[in-house]
Design a protein around this motif. Structure first.
Motif, PDB file in Angstrom:
ATOM      1  N   SER A   1      -8.685 -10.001   6.413  1.00 33.32           N
ATOM      2  CA  SER A   1      -7.789 -10.397   5.326  1.00 33.32           C
ATOM      3  C   SER A   1      -8.538 -10.435   4.005  1.00 33.32           C
ATOM      4  O   SER A   1      -8.025  -9.984   2.967  1.00 33.32           O
ATOM      5  CB  SER A   1      -7.182 -11.764   5.638  1.00 33.32           C
ATOM      6  OG  SER A   1      -6.395 -12.219   4.563  1.00 33.32           O
ATOM      7  N   ARG A   2      -9.769 -10.932   4.008  1.00 35.40           N
ATOM      8  CA  ARG A   2     -10.533 -10.989   2.770  1.00 35.40           C
ATOM      9  C   ARG A   2     -10.860  -9.588   2.259  1.00 35.40           C
ATOM     10  O   ARG A   2     -10.768  -9.316   1.059  1.00 35.40           O
ATOM     11  CB  ARG A   2     -11.814 -11.796   2.992  1.00 35.40           C
ATOM     12  CG  ARG A   2     -12.658 -11.953   1.733  1.00 35.40           C
ATOM     13  CD  ARG A   2     -13.874 -12.797   2.006  1.00 35.40           C
ATOM     14  NE  ARG A   2     -14.692 -12.928   0.823  1.00 35.40           N
ATOM     15  CZ  ARG A   2     -14.496 -13.796  -0.158  1.00 35.40           C
ATOM     16  NH1 ARG A   2     -13.456 -14.618  -0.086  1.00 35.40           N
ATOM     17  NH2 ARG A   2     -15.283 -13.848  -1.207  1.00 35.40           N
TER      18      ARG A   2
ATOM     19  N   THR B   1      -9.150  -6.863   2.750  1.00 31.89           N
ATOM     20  CA  THR B   1      -7.912  -6.253   2.231  1.00 31.89           C
ATOM     21  C   THR B   1      -7.628  -6.757   0.814  1.00 31.89           C
ATOM     22  O   THR B   1      -7.266  -5.983  -0.088  1.00 31.89           O
ATOM     23  CB  THR B   1      -6.743  -6.585   3.160  1.00 31.89           C
ATOM     24  OG1 THR B   1      -7.029  -6.095   4.482  1.00 31.89           O
ATOM     25  CG2 THR B   1      -5.453  -5.950   2.666  1.00 31.89           C
ATOM     26  N   ARG B   2      -7.776  -8.081   0.624  1.00 28.64           N
ATOM     27  CA  ARG B   2      -7.517  -8.628  -0.717  1.00 28.64           C
ATOM     28  C   ARG B   2      -8.527  -8.092  -1.734  1.00 28.64           C
ATOM     29  O   ARG B   2      -8.172  -7.762  -2.880  1.00 28.64           O
ATOM     30  CB  ARG B   2      -7.588 -10.163  -0.661  1.00 28.64           C
ATOM     31  CG  ARG B   2      -6.427 -10.798   0.073  1.00 28.64           C
ATOM     32  CD  ARG B   2      -6.355 -12.296  -0.245  1.00 28.64           C
ATOM     33  NE  ARG B   2      -7.599 -12.980   0.072  1.00 28.64           N
ATOM     34  CZ  ARG B   2      -7.885 -13.532   1.257  1.00 28.64           C
ATOM     35  NH1 ARG B   2      -6.985 -13.445   2.249  1.00 28.64           N
ATOM     36  NH2 ARG B   2      -9.023 -14.146   1.457  1.00 28.64           N
TER      37      ARG B   2
ATOM     38  N   GLN C   1      -7.612  -4.430  -2.644  1.00 30.65           N
ATOM     39  CA  GLN C   1      -6.467  -4.365  -3.538  1.00 30.65           C
ATOM     40  C   GLN C   1      -6.856  -4.805  -4.939  1.00 30.65           C
ATOM     41  O   GLN C   1      -6.411  -4.208  -5.938  1.00 30.65           O
ATOM     42  CB  GLN C   1      -5.346  -5.266  -2.996  1.00 30.65           C
ATOM     43  CG  GLN C   1      -4.067  -5.235  -3.793  1.00 30.65           C
ATOM     44  CD  GLN C   1      -3.438  -3.849  -3.797  1.00 30.65           C
ATOM     45  OE1 GLN C   1      -3.473  -3.155  -2.775  1.00 30.65           O
ATOM     46  NE2 GLN C   1      -2.875  -3.431  -4.928  1.00 30.65           N
ATOM     47  N   ARG C   2      -7.713  -5.830  -5.046  1.00 32.42           N
ATOM     48  CA  ARG C   2      -8.151  -6.302  -6.365  1.00 32.42           C
ATOM     49  C   ARG C   2      -8.947  -5.216  -7.077  1.00 32.42           C
ATOM     50  O   ARG C   2      -8.796  -5.012  -8.300  1.00 32.42           O
ATOM     51  CB  ARG C   2      -9.015  -7.555  -6.174  1.00 32.42           C
ATOM     52  CG  ARG C   2      -9.606  -8.126  -7.445  1.00 32.42           C
ATOM     53  CD  ARG C   2      -8.537  -8.610  -8.387  1.00 32.42           C
ATOM     54  NE  ARG C   2      -9.084  -9.265  -9.549  1.00 32.42           N
ATOM     55  CZ  ARG C   2      -8.404  -9.565 -10.646  1.00 32.42           C
ATOM     56  NH1 ARG C   2      -7.094  -9.258 -10.719  1.00 32.42           N
ATOM     57  NH2 ARG C   2      -8.965 -10.181 -11.655  1.00 32.42           N
TER      58      ARG C   2
END
Length: 521
Positions: free
Chosen positions: A299-300, A302-303, A306-307
């Motif tokens: 999850s980290r 992926t974030r 995207q950032r």
């Protein structure tokens, strides 16, 4: 007179014993009648001299018997004599001719009952607690996952099987068993030696040093568990550098080692549960934590990805950032060559003008050198004149200082002599006045002291009088004494409390007959 001379003295035919014969006869009779006895009583006046013998008294509410335990037997006593406990002493009666007394040679001591044991246990607990052996600050935290566990217990009982079975079910680990006797005379020394032995193992030796010690025993009576109340076992548990769990008896049983251990377990099985966690639960928790960690990492990532994409859109084209800089570089590159040529020409002109400046500098240095040489030649003469003036000034000041010191010393000697004569004169006058005034003053003081003693109320008390003291001071009237509930009467040798006596009620007077009254008239 002849009758008294011919009559033999009373008891003249009785046998005369020596002191040793009487002592020996008494000793044989006493040892024959009381060869082996059991005496119940309270221990008092315990003495342990350096010889190793133990001297103490056995007493009840009416009598006292002296008792002694020799050094060799004292080490084998199951119960150490302590003042104030009630015991049953087994031994033999004998005499001690050196002091003309009898004593009990004690071979064994046992408590007189559970009450005596509990009293001795409580007394020992308070004494050890006063030394700080039960303080929480001395206790060590237990390791979460010990690699080696040392178990101090009997190898043939059900306790060790329960501990091993529980450890195998929860978390199999390396177990070292130190076999000991868990009741009887050998219990306390063996348990003490086991705790000290585990602590003495080196950390990197052939036998692994335990990370945790369990002292275990099944349930039993107070007498069966008494070995774990001995002072040596308690001190060994308190001094253990390895964390220690006590699991002695059932949950309702309490021994002194429970107070000194780092953790108390209600049963030996509970000690094994306290020592290690459940392996299956740890594996499940590790698996769950691993899954949660993988999901959190994904999850980290992926974030962050995207950032990064969002920031890349906001930056724009990289070539648009470098084009203005490339244009400025081309502009300055065209102007660089003329600037360098002009700079070189100016530097060349300045170097051509330097010889004229160097000639002027040399002339200036020559003038400064001549002036410095002239001043250097005049300097020694000036220094000599200055030194001569300073020397003359110092000589003059030294002479004046010597003359002033002489005058000061002369005046001081004259003043000291004058003060010494005056002091001697005053001392002689003081001695004369003291010799004249002290005897009359001393005689007057003696007269006043004798008068004080004569007029004091103590002299009056010697003549048979007494002083009555009340709560508010002296009582001098009978009416005041009657109203005071309690007062003190002081005699010559002390005071005694007193209270006023209630006077008996007076009987009512009977009226006289009328004929008697008439007869008076």
């Amino acid at each position: 007179m002849e009758l008294f001379e011919d009559t033999p003295a009373a008891g003249g035919n009785a046998h005369e014993f020596t002191v040793s014969e009487i002592s020996g006869a008494v000793k044989r009779v006493l040892e024959g009648e009381f060869g082996r006895v059991r005496v119940r009583g309270e221990i008092g006046r315990v003495s342990r001299p350096s010889s190793g013998h133990i001297y103490f008294d056995l007493k009840d509410d009416r009598s006292v018997i002296a008792a002694v335990t020799w050094k060799g037997q004292a080490a084998r006593l199951s119960t150490r004599p302590e003042e104030g406990i009630e015991v049953i002493a087994t031994g033999r009666l004998t005499t001690f001719p050196g002091q003309s007394k009898y004593q009990l040679i004690v071979e064994e001591i046992e408590p007189a009952g559970a009450g005596a044991l509990m009293m001795m246990l409580e007394k020992r607990r308070k004494a050890l607690a006063a030394e700080g052996l039960f303080d929480d600050a001395r206790k060590c935290p237990l390791p979460y996952l010990p690699r080696v566990i040392g178990v101090v217990t009997s190898p043939s009982g059900a306790v060790i099987r329960d501990i091993l079975h529980r450890l195998r079910d929860r978390f199999p680990t390396h177990v070292l068993i130190w076999p000991v006797a868990v009741q009887g005379e050998g219990c306390a020394p063996q348990v003490t030696a086991a705790i000290h032995g585990f602590n003495a193992l080196p950390a990197d030796g052939p036998i692994p040093r335990p990370d945790l010690i369990i002292v275990a025993r099944g349930g039993g009576s107070l007498e069966d568990l008494w070995g774990f109340n001995e002072e040596s076992v308690v001190r060994a548990a308190a001094e253990s550098r390895i964390p220690l769990i006590s699991a002695v008896g059932h949950e309702t049983d309490t021994t002194l080692i429970d107070f000194a251990s780092d953790r108390r377990a209600p049963t030996p099985t509970a000690a094994a549960e306290i020592a290690v966690p459940v392996r299956a639960e740890l594996l499940a928790r590790l698996s769950e934590n691993g899954t949660r960690m993988i999901r959190a990492s994904q999850s980290r990532l992926t974030r962050q990805r995207q950032r990064l994409t969002d920031l890349a859109r906001a930056l724009g084209r990289p070539q648009s950032l470098t084009d203005p800089a490339r244009q400025r570089f081309d502009l300055f590159a065209d102007r660089l060559d003329p600037a360098l040529r002009g700079f070189m020409r100016r530097r060349r002109d300045r170097l051509s003008a330097l010889p004229l400046s160097l000639a002027a500098l040399r002339g200036n240095l020559r003038i400064r050198r001549d002036r410095l040489n002239d001043q250097g030649g005049r300097l020694p003469a000036a220094l000599m004149r200055l030194g001569s003036r300073r020397g003359e000034r110092l000589t003059e000041l030294a002479g004046r200082l010597i003359r002033a010191r002489g005058r000061t010393l002369t005046d001081a000697a004259r003043n000291i002599a004058r003060d010494r004569d005056r002091t001697a004169l005053l001392a002689r006058r003081l001695n004369t006045v003291a010799a004249r005034l002290l005897p009359p003053r001393r005689e007057s003081l003696d007269r006043l002291d004798r008068l004080r003693q004569t007029l004091g109320y103590k002299e009056t008390l010697k003549r048979g009088y007494a002083v009555v003291h009340g709560p508010d001071g002296l009582i001098t009237r009978a009416a005041d004494a009657a109203r005071t509930p309690v007062f003190e009467v002081e005699f010559l040798d002390g005071r005694i409390p007193a209270r006023p006596e209630t006077p008996p009620a007076k009987p009512a007077r009977k009226p006289k007959p009328e004929k008697d009254q008439k007869s008076l008239f």
